[in-house]
Design a protein around this motif. Structure first.
Motif, PDB file in Angstrom:
ATOM      1  N   GLY A 112       0.789  -1.219   0.000  1.00 28.24           N
ATOM      2  CA  GLY A 112       0.000   0.000   0.000  1.00 28.24           C
ATOM      3  C   GLY A 112       0.821   1.269   0.000  1.00 28.24           C
ATOM      4  O   GLY A 112       0.280   2.356  -0.211  1.00 28.24           O
ATOM      5  N   GLU A 113       2.121   1.132   0.224  1.00 32.46           N
ATOM      6  CA  GLU A 113       2.994   2.299   0.251  1.00 32.46           C
ATOM      7  C   GLU A 113       3.543   2.578  -1.150  1.00 32.46           C
ATOM      8  O   GLU A 113       3.613   1.701  -2.001  1.00 32.46           O
ATOM      9  N   PRO A 114       3.965   3.812  -1.415  1.00 32.66           N
ATOM     10  CA  PRO A 114       4.577   4.124  -2.714  1.00 32.66           C
ATOM     11  C   PRO A 114       5.924   3.433  -2.859  1.00 32.66           C
ATOM     12  O   PRO A 114       6.570   3.073  -1.869  1.00 32.66           O
ATOM     13  N   PHE A 115       6.349   3.247  -4.116  1.00 33.82           N
ATOM     14  CA  PHE A 115       7.646   2.635  -4.382  1.00 33.82           C
ATOM     15  C   PHE A 115       8.285   3.355  -5.562  1.00 33.82           C
ATOM     16  O   PHE A 115       7.618   3.987  -6.382  1.00 33.82           O
ATOM     17  N   ASN A 116       9.595   3.249  -5.648  1.00 31.87           N
ATOM     18  CA  ASN A 116      10.355   3.903  -6.707  1.00 31.87           C
ATOM     19  C   ASN A 116      10.549   2.940  -7.877  1.00 31.87           C
ATOM     20  O   ASN A 116      10.843   1.758  -7.680  1.00 31.87           O
ATOM     21  N   VAL A 117      10.387   3.458  -9.101  1.00 35.91           N
ATOM     22  CA  VAL A 117      10.594   2.630 -10.283  1.00 35.91           C
ATOM     23  C   VAL A 117      11.599   3.285 -11.217  1.00 35.91           C
ATOM     24  O   VAL A 117      11.685   4.506 -11.313  1.00 35.91           O
ATOM     25  N   GLU A 118      12.347   2.433 -11.879  1.00 33.58           N
ATOM     26  CA  GLU A 118      13.239   2.838 -12.969  1.00 33.58           C
ATOM     27  C   GLU A 118      12.982   1.864 -14.111  1.00 33.58           C
ATOM     28  O   GLU A 118      13.155   0.653 -13.946  1.00 33.58           O
ATOM     29  N   ILE A 119      12.521   2.375 -15.247  1.00 35.02           N
ATOM     30  CA  ILE A 119      12.075   1.511 -16.334  1.00 35.02           C
ATOM     31  C   ILE A 119      12.860   1.815 -17.606  1.00 35.02           C
ATOM     32  O   ILE A 119      12.953   2.969 -18.044  1.00 35.02           O
ATOM     33  N   HIS A 120      13.411   0.762 -18.198  1.00 30.14           N
ATOM     34  CA  HIS A 120      14.150   0.849 -19.452  1.00 30.14           C
ATOM     35  C   HIS A 120      13.345   0.125 -20.536  1.00 30.14           C
ATOM     36  O   HIS A 120      12.792  -0.961 -20.296  1.00 30.14           O
ATOM     37  N   PHE A 121      13.318   0.702 -21.731  1.00 30.72           N
ATOM     38  CA  PHE A 121      12.491   0.176 -22.814  1.00 30.72           C
ATOM     39  C   PHE A 121      13.352  -0.343 -23.966  1.00 30.72           C
ATOM     40  O   PHE A 121      14.412   0.212 -24.270  1.00 30.72           O
ATOM     41  N   THR A 122      12.847  -1.385 -24.623  1.00 26.40           N
ATOM     42  CA  THR A 122      13.496  -1.954 -25.806  1.00 26.40           C
ATOM     43  C   THR A 122      12.451  -2.185 -26.881  1.00 26.40           C
ATOM     44  O   THR A 122      11.371  -2.725 -26.603  1.00 26.40           O
ATOM     45  N   VAL A 123      12.767  -1.778 -28.105  1.00 23.56           N
ATOM     46  CA  VAL A 123      11.911  -2.041 -29.256  1.00 23.56           C
ATOM     47  C   VAL A 123      12.577  -3.114 -30.109  1.00 23.56           C
ATOM     48  O   VAL A 123      13.770  -3.008 -30.438  1.00 23.56           O
ATOM     49  N   THR A 124      11.815  -4.138 -30.477  1.00 21.65           N
ATOM     50  CA  THR A 124      12.266  -5.146 -31.431  1.00 21.65           C
ATOM     51  C   THR A 124      11.502  -4.932 -32.727  1.00 21.65           C
ATOM     52  O   THR A 124      10.269  -4.877 -32.735  1.00 21.65           O
ATOM     53  N   THR A 125      12.235  -4.774 -33.815  1.00 19.32           N
ATOM     54  CA  THR A 125      11.610  -4.466 -35.103  1.00 19.32           C
ATOM     55  C   THR A 125      11.185  -5.735 -35.831  1.00 19.32           C
ATOM     56  O   THR A 125      11.540  -6.847 -35.434  1.00 19.32           O
ATOM     57  N   ILE A 126      10.443  -5.555 -36.903  1.00 16.69           N
ATOM     58  CA  ILE A 126       9.936  -6.709 -37.651  1.00 16.69           C
ATOM     59  C   ILE A 126      11.067  -7.486 -38.318  1.00 16.69           C
ATOM     60  O   ILE A 126      10.894  -8.661 -38.672  1.00 16.69           O
TER      61      ILE A 126
END
Length: 266
Positions: free
Chosen positions: A216-230
């Motif tokens: 129920g408490e807040p949390f810290n996030v660090e998010i990295h993204f990856t794109v895979t092409t066709i």
């Protein structure tokens, strides 16, 4: 805590067997596809204690009490592992559940029974708490569990991604929670075709945070993204999402670009 009365394990009405015979269904092989007893399986014993007037059972370090029965038809993929059997009866077995990542429930199944419904028992340490409960569990509404809630949709922090990009086959994310707990998630078409302009969601589920933060408490996030092409090239995006969030929050980002010029997410 007030004394809790004994709860007996119920059996299904004989009408279930009668109806199944005339509908062409056989209950004799209803559990043929579930895991069998492991070698050297443990026999778990039901018991009572003076301070708690109900049947209890200790399984894998937790104490469970009767809670409910099956809603709808049983499916093999409801159960995960066979943990042992009950009171020396190797036909009455104890299973963990696939859709219960916290093991707040176990199910007892008489694999030779033709009139007995599976019986779901709930961890006694969840008394007075709201816990995630698979949709196929039907509470028998024992008054002893009356103040103990349940919900069937796992809570999440959701990122809605507006896709305004070309050549994308898959979008995935790698996340770090509170600096030390990591995980991943992704989205793509089932047939691995190019993703069309639309809104897609990537979610951090509460299971990723289980026992890793104060509920129920807040949390810290660090998010990295990856794109895979066709054409199966991978682009690790320069942008990193950071913030302090709670389960139930959501945010919206937009992905732009193509396989020639690269991608950005804002």
């Amino acid at each position: 805590m007030k004394p809790i009365k004994k709860i007996k394990v119920l059996t299904a009405a004989g009408a279930i067997l009668f109806a199944s015979l005339f509908s062409g269904c056989s209950l004799f092989n209803a559990y043929a596809g579930i895991p069998s007893l492991p070698d050297n399986a443990t026999s778990y014993e039901m018991y009572e204690v003076d301070s708690v007037d109900m049947m209890l059972i200790d399984v894998c370090g937790r104490t469970y009490a009767p809670y409910g029965t099956l809603k709808g038809r049983f499916k093999d993929d409801y159960v995960r592992d066979c943990l042992g059997y009950v009171d020396g009866d190797k036909n009455t077995r104890v299973y963990s559940l696939c859709e219960d990542p916290y093991d707040d429930y176990i199910v007892m199944i008489n694999t030779k029974g033709v009139m007995e419904q599976p019986q779901f028992w709930r961890a006694f340490d969840t008394y007075n708490e709201d816990v995630f409960t698979p949709e196929y569990i039907d509470s028998l509404e024992y008054e002893e569990w009356g103040s103990s809630g349940c919900y069937s949709e796992m809570k999440e922090f959701r990122i809605n991604v507006n896709l305004d990009a070309e050549d994308v086959m898959e979008l995935s994310m790698y996340f770090i929670i509170n600096g030390d707990t990591d995980g991943s998630a992704g989205v793509r078409n089932a047939d691995w075709t190019e993703m069309k302009d639309d809104t897609y969601d990537l979610s951090i589920l509460e299971i990723h945070l289980h026992d890793k933060y104060d509920y129920g408490e807040p949390f810290n996030v660090e998010i990295h993204f990856t794109v895979t092409t066709i054409d199966k090239r991978e682009f690790d995006l320069a942008e990193v999402y950071t913030g302090t969030v709670r389960l139930g929050d959501e945010d919206t980002l937009t992905l732009t670009g193509n396989a020639t010029d690269g991608y950005e997410i804002r």
